[in-house]
Design an enzyme around this catalytic site. Structure first.
Site, PDB file in Angstrom:
ATOM      1  N   ARG A 192      -0.763   8.827   9.855  1.00  0.00           N
ATOM      2  CA  ARG A 192      -0.752   7.368   9.979  1.00  0.00           C
ATOM      3  C   ARG A 192      -0.307   6.697   8.685  1.00  0.00           C
ATOM      4  O   ARG A 192      -0.760   7.079   7.595  1.00  0.00           O
ATOM      5  CB  ARG A 192      -2.171   6.906  10.328  1.00  0.00           C
ATOM      6  CG  ARG A 192      -2.360   5.420  10.333  1.00  0.00           C
ATOM      7  CD  ARG A 192      -3.834   5.099  10.465  1.00  0.00           C
ATOM      8  NE  ARG A 192      -4.577   5.510   9.301  1.00  0.00           N
ATOM      9  CZ  ARG A 192      -5.399   4.711   8.609  1.00  0.00           C
ATOM     10  NH1 ARG A 192      -5.581   3.459   8.987  1.00  0.00           N
ATOM     11  NH2 ARG A 192      -6.052   5.162   7.572  1.00  0.00           N
ATOM     12  N   HIS A 247      -8.845  10.857   4.025  1.00  0.00           N
ATOM     13  CA  HIS A 247      -8.644   9.865   2.981  1.00  0.00           C
ATOM     14  C   HIS A 247      -8.837  10.576   1.651  1.00  0.00           C
ATOM     15  O   HIS A 247      -9.856  11.230   1.439  1.00  0.00           O
ATOM     16  CB  HIS A 247      -9.636   8.704   3.112  1.00  0.00           C
ATOM     17  CG  HIS A 247      -9.211   7.513   2.307  1.00  0.00           C
ATOM     18  ND1 HIS A 247      -9.215   7.519   0.938  1.00  0.00           N
ATOM     19  CD2 HIS A 247      -8.726   6.308   2.680  1.00  0.00           C
ATOM     20  CE1 HIS A 247      -8.765   6.351   0.502  1.00  0.00           C
ATOM     21  NE2 HIS A 247      -8.456   5.601   1.548  1.00  0.00           N
ATOM     22  N   HIS A 266     -10.951  10.619   7.849  1.00  0.00           N
ATOM     23  CA  HIS A 266     -10.856   9.168   7.835  1.00  0.00           C
ATOM     24  C   HIS A 266     -10.319   8.606   9.139  1.00  0.00           C
ATOM     25  O   HIS A 266     -10.757   7.559   9.610  1.00  0.00           O
ATOM     26  CB  HIS A 266      -9.929   8.782   6.682  1.00  0.00           C
ATOM     27  CG  HIS A 266      -9.890   7.327   6.383  1.00  0.00           C
ATOM     28  ND1 HIS A 266     -11.029   6.588   6.137  1.00  0.00           N
ATOM     29  CD2 HIS A 266      -8.858   6.458   6.286  1.00  0.00           C
ATOM     30  CE1 HIS A 266     -10.689   5.326   5.894  1.00  0.00           C
ATOM     31  NE2 HIS A 266      -9.383   5.224   5.996  1.00  0.00           N
ATOM     32  N   GLU A 273       0.852  -1.191   0.000  1.00  0.00           N
ATOM     33  CA  GLU A 273       0.000   0.000   0.000  1.00  0.00           C
ATOM     34  C   GLU A 273       0.885   1.237   0.000  1.00  0.00           C
ATOM     35  O   GLU A 273       2.094   1.135   0.239  1.00  0.00           O
ATOM     36  CB  GLU A 273      -0.891   0.019   1.253  1.00  0.00           C
ATOM     37  CG  GLU A 273      -2.178  -0.761   1.093  1.00  0.00           C
ATOM     38  CD  GLU A 273      -3.109  -0.599   2.288  1.00  0.00           C
ATOM     39  OE1 GLU A 273      -2.671  -0.085   3.325  1.00  0.00           O
ATOM     40  OE2 GLU A 273      -4.271  -1.009   2.159  1.00  0.00           O
ATOM     41  N   ARG A 331      -0.667  10.231   2.269  1.00  0.00           N
ATOM     42  CA  ARG A 331      -2.093  10.571   2.153  1.00  0.00           C
ATOM     43  C   ARG A 331      -2.389  12.064   2.203  1.00  0.00           C
ATOM     44  O   ARG A 331      -3.252  12.554   1.488  1.00  0.00           O
ATOM     45  CB  ARG A 331      -2.862   9.917   3.311  1.00  0.00           C
ATOM     46  CG  ARG A 331      -3.236   8.518   3.010  1.00  0.00           C
ATOM     47  CD  ARG A 331      -4.136   7.997   4.079  1.00  0.00           C
ATOM     48  NE  ARG A 331      -4.556   6.665   3.661  1.00  0.00           N
ATOM     49  CZ  ARG A 331      -5.154   5.805   4.458  1.00  0.00           C
ATOM     50  NH1 ARG A 331      -5.401   6.121   5.706  1.00  0.00           N
ATOM     51  NH2 ARG A 331      -5.517   4.633   4.015  1.00  0.00           N
TER      52      ARG A 331
HETATM   53  C1  LIG Z   1     -13.923   3.016   5.694  1.00  0.00           C
HETATM   54  C2  LIG Z   1     -12.705   2.767   6.542  1.00  0.00           C
HETATM   55  C3  LIG Z   1     -11.683   1.950   6.066  1.00  0.00           C
HETATM   56  C4  LIG Z   1     -10.552   1.699   6.853  1.00  0.00           C
HETATM   57  N1  LIG Z   1      -9.587   0.844   6.396  1.00  0.00           N
HETATM   58  C5  LIG Z   1      -8.538   0.518   7.195  1.00  0.00           C
HETATM   59  C6  LIG Z   1      -7.583  -0.460   6.803  1.00  0.00           C
HETATM   60  O1  LIG Z   1      -7.688  -1.059   5.756  1.00  0.00           O
HETATM   61  N2  LIG Z   1      -6.564  -0.729   7.645  1.00  0.00           N
HETATM   62  C7  LIG Z   1      -6.400  -0.097   8.847  1.00  0.00           C
HETATM   63  O2  LIG Z   1      -5.449  -0.388   9.574  1.00  0.00           O
HETATM   64  N3  LIG Z   1      -7.313   0.826   9.253  1.00  0.00           N
HETATM   65  C8  LIG Z   1      -8.372   1.133   8.464  1.00  0.00           C
HETATM   66  N4  LIG Z   1      -9.289   2.057   8.888  1.00  0.00           N
HETATM   67  C9  LIG Z   1      -9.174   2.599  10.242  1.00  0.00           C
HETATM   68  C10 LIG Z   1      -9.584   1.516  11.227  1.00  0.00           C
HETATM   69  O3  LIG Z   1     -10.717   0.836  10.726  1.00  0.00           O
HETATM   70  C11 LIG Z   1      -9.901   2.091  12.589  1.00  0.00           C
HETATM   71  O4  LIG Z   1      -8.885   2.937  13.024  1.00  0.00           O
HETATM   72  C12 LIG Z   1     -10.071   0.963  13.602  1.00  0.00           C
HETATM   73  O5  LIG Z   1     -11.003   0.044  13.117  1.00  0.00           O
HETATM   74  C13 LIG Z   1     -10.509   1.516  14.931  1.00  0.00           C
HETATM   75  O6  LIG Z   1     -10.880   0.431  15.749  1.00  0.00           O
HETATM   76  P1  LIG Z   1     -11.525   0.755  17.162  1.00  0.00           P
HETATM   77  O7  LIG Z   1     -11.858  -0.542  17.780  1.00  0.00           O
HETATM   78  O8  LIG Z   1     -10.647   1.700  17.886  1.00  0.00           O
HETATM   79  O9  LIG Z   1     -12.837   1.599  16.804  1.00  0.00           O
HETATM   80  P2  LIG Z   1     -14.181   1.142  16.067  1.00  0.00           P
HETATM   81  O10 LIG Z   1     -13.996  -0.059  15.255  1.00  0.00           O
HETATM   82  O11 LIG Z   1     -14.735   2.354  15.388  1.00  0.00           O
HETATM   83  O12 LIG Z   1     -15.124   0.737  17.276  1.00  0.00           O
HETATM   84  C14 LIG Z   1     -15.576   1.705  18.195  1.00  0.00           C
HETATM   85  C15 LIG Z   1     -16.681   1.101  19.015  1.00  0.00           C
HETATM   86  O13 LIG Z   1     -17.050   2.001  20.043  1.00  0.00           O
HETATM   87  C16 LIG Z   1     -18.471   2.181  20.032  1.00  0.00           C
HETATM   88  N5  LIG Z   1     -18.748   3.469  20.653  1.00  0.00           N
HETATM   89  C17 LIG Z   1     -18.435   4.714  20.216  1.00  0.00           C
HETATM   90  N6  LIG Z   1     -18.814   5.628  21.133  1.00  0.00           N
HETATM   91  C18 LIG Z   1     -19.372   4.933  22.161  1.00  0.00           C
HETATM   92  C19 LIG Z   1     -19.961   5.305  23.390  1.00  0.00           C
HETATM   93  N7  LIG Z   1     -20.048   6.580  23.753  1.00  0.00           N
HETATM   94  N8  LIG Z   1     -20.455   4.339  24.203  1.00  0.00           N
HETATM   95  C20 LIG Z   1     -20.379   3.019  23.847  1.00  0.00           C
HETATM   96  N9  LIG Z   1     -19.821   2.613  22.688  1.00  0.00           N
HETATM   97  C21 LIG Z   1     -19.323   3.560  21.869  1.00  0.00           C
HETATM   98  C22 LIG Z   1     -18.846   2.008  18.569  1.00  0.00           C
HETATM   99  O14 LIG Z   1     -20.214   1.738  18.395  1.00  0.00           O
HETATM  100  C23 LIG Z   1     -17.954   0.818  18.242  1.00  0.00           C
HETATM  101  O15 LIG Z   1     -18.514  -0.375  18.737  1.00  0.00           O
HETATM  102  C24 LIG Z   1     -10.425   2.321   8.118  1.00  0.00           C
HETATM  103  C25 LIG Z   1     -11.447   3.152   8.586  1.00  0.00           C
HETATM  104  C26 LIG Z   1     -12.581   3.372   7.811  1.00  0.00           C
HETATM  105  C27 LIG Z   1     -13.669   4.259   8.339  1.00  0.00           C
END
Ligand SMILES: Cc1cc2nc3c(=O)[nH]c(=O)nc-3n(C[C@H](O)[C@H](O)[C@H](O)COP(=O)(O)OP(=O)(O)OC[C@H]3O[C@@H](n4cnc5c(N)ncnc54)[C@H](O)[C@@H]3O)c2cc1C
Length: 532
Positions: A382, A242, A347, A123, A288
């Protein structure tokens, strides 16, 4: 205001571990804590409302024969524009392969070659092929499906879906639990979950902005509530855009994955000119932020920006990138034969709640993992696919740290002890939220300036005064921290670009550490300037 207390029926004086958020960081941490009893509170059903499920590229890990940890660290440092915490990046990179093996054990079907070896792709800004993927662009969905199945099969993990946490309860120097609202935050009830350890895994901030690729739940509530409880926030100004969200007016904007450019797709304007070649020697594979500003400039100039995949991917599109293909077809664009219209969208947030190598925040009893944090591994920008890696590496470290620090409680049965209370009705003030998102996109977006940031910070103060609901306060607090960080940093670096300070400055080659009190001082100063 009455608040219900949530206690297991067999509660014996020792509280459990509460994880806020059911994305990759939250689920992985819970699995790593098993068989320790854990309660996951998630705003939406797990698998929904989480960026993790939408990840298209995959996870970066130095696992190919020609690759080394040093090379992966070097690429991470390069992308982070001088302010990556190298020690933290080294932890993340060196523990990557072990966490990929954990994911395989949980049943994630990463792509393999005919000999059964993991297929690794390249990538932008990675010097080697090191991204593990699933069926092209299905990594996030497949990872989450596997982890959700593992979580549902783990009796020690209790998942409460639709609970929106809106407050971290602080007693002296300790976080002693959380207060949440059921029914996706729409209930009148506020429920108190006492806990000995709270792990914040609530994701990013995209929905503070009008144009974003993130799900609605990623609206910065975690950073806001941690800051309100007194936690130190690091690097809030660093937001990654993004460059190629699909420009079809949808909120959130669907994504045309980076992997398309990795596979040779070109960015062109409406005249068919490949404008990135004029801007950077790496063209479409430049960092990016540079690609985002390139795309933004074409869109602003009215020439539009398009991702042309017709030669590089062509007829293989539906098989190689089924998610992107479906989004395009739904919008009436066939990417096999036509370039995809694109626009930069918020993003990823490099900033967040400051944590150490064990995921501990600056407040006792509160850990954090995933996008809500700022571990220092991303610096000002990032490296693609390092965020899922960061989420699993630090979630696992947190589990080890909690197991080492807190002896296991003796909880057997879990039961809900919830009755009705006549508490607040939570209704988001959608006009205020809409106003906030517009301000953030207009003035705290791809290109920022002192004037625009001053206007935004003053307007944020007004919105905060006029809207008293807890959830809105969490959201607006995060916006204030991002805008204040962007205002204070008088230079351009990584994801932060100031039109009035377009150069990088040696004096700013450091991270930002901000408390809410400090951000409030910026607001007060600007309000006084206006009054004078
Ligand atoms: C479209 C897209 C594509 C991506 N592609 C990549 C990739 O290919 N590779 C990569 O490394 N990263 C990628 N990223 C970034 C990556 O997906 C995220 O940084 C990562 O998934 C974050 O994981 P997380 O568990 O911290 O948050 P999330 O997966 O967003 O989970 C957060 C959780 O907290 C919950 N939540 C939020 N606020 C509250 C609250 N107040 N009370 C209770 N629950 C709450 C949400 O409902 C969810 O369950 C991408 C992001 C997007 C949007």
């Amino acid at each position: 205001m009455p608040i219900e207390s949530f206690r297991p029926q067999s509660w014996n004086g020792i509280d459990d571990i509460v994880i806020v958020g059911g994305g990759l960081a939250g689920l992985f941490c819970a699995l790593k804590l098993a068989p320790r009893p854990v309660t996951i509170l998630a705003a939406a059903p797990i698998g929904q409302g989480a960026s993790s499920a939408w990840a298209q590229g995959g996870i970066a890990a130095a696992m190919s024969p020609g690759d080394t940890f040093d090379k992966h660290v070097a690429d991470t440092l390069e992308a982070g524009a001088g302010i990556v915490d190298e020690k933290m990046a080294r932890f993340m990179v060196s523990e990557g392969p072990a966490r990929i093996h954990d994911l395989l054990e949980y049943g994630v079907p990463f792509d393999r070659d005919l000999e059964g070896k993991l297929l690794l792709s390249r990538e932008a800004a990675h010097s080697e092929r090191r991204i593990v993927r699933v069926k092209g662009d299905m990594a996030g969905k497949a990872i989450m499906e596997a982890l959700i199945a593992a979580v549902r099969n783990t009796p020690s993990i209790r998942v409460l879906e639709g609970y929106v946490v809106e407050e971290l309860v602080r007693e002296g120097r300790f976080i002693s639990g959380v207060v949440a609202r059921p029914d996706a935050g729409q209930s009148k009830r506020r429920v108190h979950f006492p806990a000995r350890a709270v792990v914040l895994c609530s994701g990013g901030v995209g929905h503070l902005f009008a144009v974003t690729t993130n799900p609605w739940e990623a609206c910065g509530q975690g950073v806001g509530m941690a800051a309100r409880a007194g936690a130190i926030i690091a690097d809030p100004e660093f937001v990654q855009f993004h460059p190629t969200a699909i420009n079809i007016g949808r909120d959130p904007a669907p994504l045309a994955t980076e992997a398309l450019r990795g596979d040779g797709a070109h960015l062109v304007n409406s005249a068919g000119h490949r404008f990135m070649l004029d801007i950077h020697e790496d063209g479409e594979l430049a960092p990016r932020d540079i690609v985002s500003r390139g795309v933004f400039a074409e869109v602003q100039a009215g020439r539009g920006a398009f991702l042309d995949c017709t030669s590089a991917v062509g007829a293989h599109f539906p098989d190689m990138f089924p998610t992107v293909y479906a989004s395009c077809i739904a919008a009436g664009v066939d990417p096999v034969t036509r370039p995809i219209p694109v626009v930069p969208a918020v993003h990823y947030h490099m900033g967040g709640v400051l944590t150490d190598a064990e995921g501990r925040t600056s407040i006792d009893g509160l850990w954090a993992a995933g996008e809500v944090t700022s571990t220092g591994v991303h610096g000002a920008n990032r490296l693609a696919s390092n965020s899922l890696l960061e989420a699993v590496v630090f979630a696992a470290r947190i589990a080890e740290n909690i197991k080492g620090m807190l002896p296991e409680p003796k909880l057997n049965d879990w039961g809900e002890n919830a009755g009705e209370s006549d508490d607040l009705v939570t209704i988001e003030d959608s006009a205020a939220l809409k106003r906030l998102r517009r301000l953030m996109s207009d003035h705290v977006g791809v290109i920022r300036s002192r004037e625009g940031l001053m206007t935004t910070i003053r307007e944020i103060a007004t919105l905060e005064r006029e809207n008293t609901r807890m959830r809105f306060h969490n959201i607006v607090t995060t916006a204030k921290l991002i805008a204040a960080g962007a205002y204070l940093r008088e230079e351009s670096r990584g994801g932060h670009f100031r039109s009035d300070f377009p150069e990088q400055k040696a004096s700013w080659k450091h991270r930002t550490f901000l408390t809410l009190a400090e951000a409030d001082r910026v607001v007060a100063e600007l309000s006084e300037t206006k009054a004078a």
